[in-house]
Design an enzyme around this catalytic site. Structure first.
Site, PDB file in Angstrom:
ATOM      1  CG  LEU A 119      -1.814  -1.316   0.906  1.00 47.47           C
ATOM      2  CD1 LEU A 119      -2.903  -1.331   2.638  1.00 47.47           C
ATOM      3  CD2 LEU A 119      -3.394  -0.742   0.043  1.00 47.47           C
ATOM      4  CG  ASP A 145      -4.963  10.302   8.898  1.00 46.37           C
ATOM      5  OD1 ASP A 145      -6.652  10.586   8.382  1.00 46.37           O
ATOM      6  OD2 ASP A 145      -4.122  10.715   9.479  1.00 46.37           O
ATOM      7  CG  LEU A 146      -7.156   3.306   4.772  1.00 47.84           C
ATOM      8  CD1 LEU A 146      -7.624   2.221   5.636  1.00 47.84           C
ATOM      9  CD2 LEU A 146      -8.080   3.373   3.446  1.00 47.84           C
ATOM     10  CG  ASP A 147      -4.459   0.353   4.955  1.00 49.31           C
ATOM     11  OD1 ASP A 147      -4.462   0.140   6.318  1.00 49.31           O
ATOM     12  OD2 ASP A 147      -4.953   0.208   4.491  1.00 49.31           O
ATOM     13  CD  GLU A 148      -2.001   7.986   5.354  1.00 46.91           C
ATOM     14  OE1 GLU A 148      -1.805   9.032   5.783  1.00 46.91           O
ATOM     15  OE2 GLU A 148      -2.311   8.014   3.584  1.00 46.91           O
TER      16      GLU A 148
END
Length: 284
Positions: A196, A226-229
């Site tokens: 990702l 915060d998606l995948d952060e």
């Protein structure tokens, strides 16, 4: 003489005398320090510390908190005191892929992970048998776009009902809402492949194969809106070659994902991870 074990974590603005102030108070209680880790973040001028110690019989949490009140107030410390003897409770969420779930259950069974699985939650029925064989309550909570809010309220209710200290997304293939991510901030760990955002979608390893990647990997992180952060806890990579098929990459990826997630969970359970803005301080 019997003793109790505790882990103290703290952070504050860096100043001389922090370590001395804490250890002097612990020594006065007759506590014995078993492990000490410290880190000064020069960029933010923040000091982080983890102390594992034993206290003599009769010295409990209340006594320790009273003794540490003065240095905590003097240095404006943010602290957490954990009873190391209390087995932490975990809720595992999973969809159809079961490799990370099985690895977590094995590491708990052999004692490498010191935790109790309070429940397994899934939006599919595929892992029910695994939960039943392990004697763990299984909760099937299907989710659609229209039912997502109601389903997440059920998830939150189960987390509270079980007294879970941690929620582990063991390849749970649903994005948590901003609302749930915020309400459980610092209590949810997710695992994903390190492709990702380059390779999104259902078949990232096949996309990677088509692009001829030379390294694959996985990342375990705290879940945030915060998606995948979210802040990263643990990562691992492995070299791959042109001779490997998509299925070979999937197999290698499964192994890496399982190991990385288990290590991240262990670090969290042992109070070795401290949040530092968008990053983490990890005392291995």
């Amino acid at each position: 003489m019997s003793s109790a074990s505790f882990v103290l974590t703290l952070s504050c603005a860096d100043r001389p005398g922090i370590v001395a102030a804490i250890t002097t108070e612990l020594a006065a209680l007759g506590a014995n320090i078993a492990e000490s880790n410290q880190f000064w973040d020069r960029e933010t001028d923040r000091f982080f510390m983890r102390l594992a110690f034993t206290a003599p019989d009769g010295v409990g949490r209340d006594s320790i908190e009273r003794a540490l009140k003065s240095p905590i107030e003097r240095f404006s410390m943010k602290t957490s005191l954990a009873d190391d003897a209390r087995k932490k409770r975990v809720v595992i969420m999973v969809s159809k892929f079961d490799h990370t779930l099985l690895h977590l259950l094995y590491q708990i069974r052999v004692g490498w992970l010191d935790a109790e699985v309070a429940a397994i939650i899934s939006n599919h029925d595929d892992t029910r048998r695994i939960a039943e064989d392990a004697g763990i309550p299984f909760h099937l909570l299907p989710v659609t776009r229209d039912t997502k809010a109601a389903q997440e309220e059920q998830v939150l209710a189960l987390v509270k009902q079980t007294g879970a200290d941690l929620v582990v997304l063991a390849r749970y293939m649903q994005v948590l809402s901003d609302n749930l991510s915020t309400r459980l901030f610092g209590q949810v760990i997710n695992i994903h492949h390190s492709f990702l955002p380059s390779f999104k979608g259902a078949k990232p390893y096949h996309q990677a194969h088509e692009r001829g990647v030379k390294i694959i990997g996985a990342t375990a992180h705290y879940v945030t809106p915060d998606l995948d952060e979210g802040p990263i806890i643990e990562q691992e990579t492995a070299r791959v070659t042109h001779a490997m098929s998509p299925d070979d990459l999937v197999a290698a990826g499964r192994d890496i994902e399982s190991r990385v997630l288990a290590r991240a969970v262990k670090l969290h359970l042992e109070n070795r991870v401290m949040l530092n803005g968008k990053k983490t301080v990890v005392f291995g």
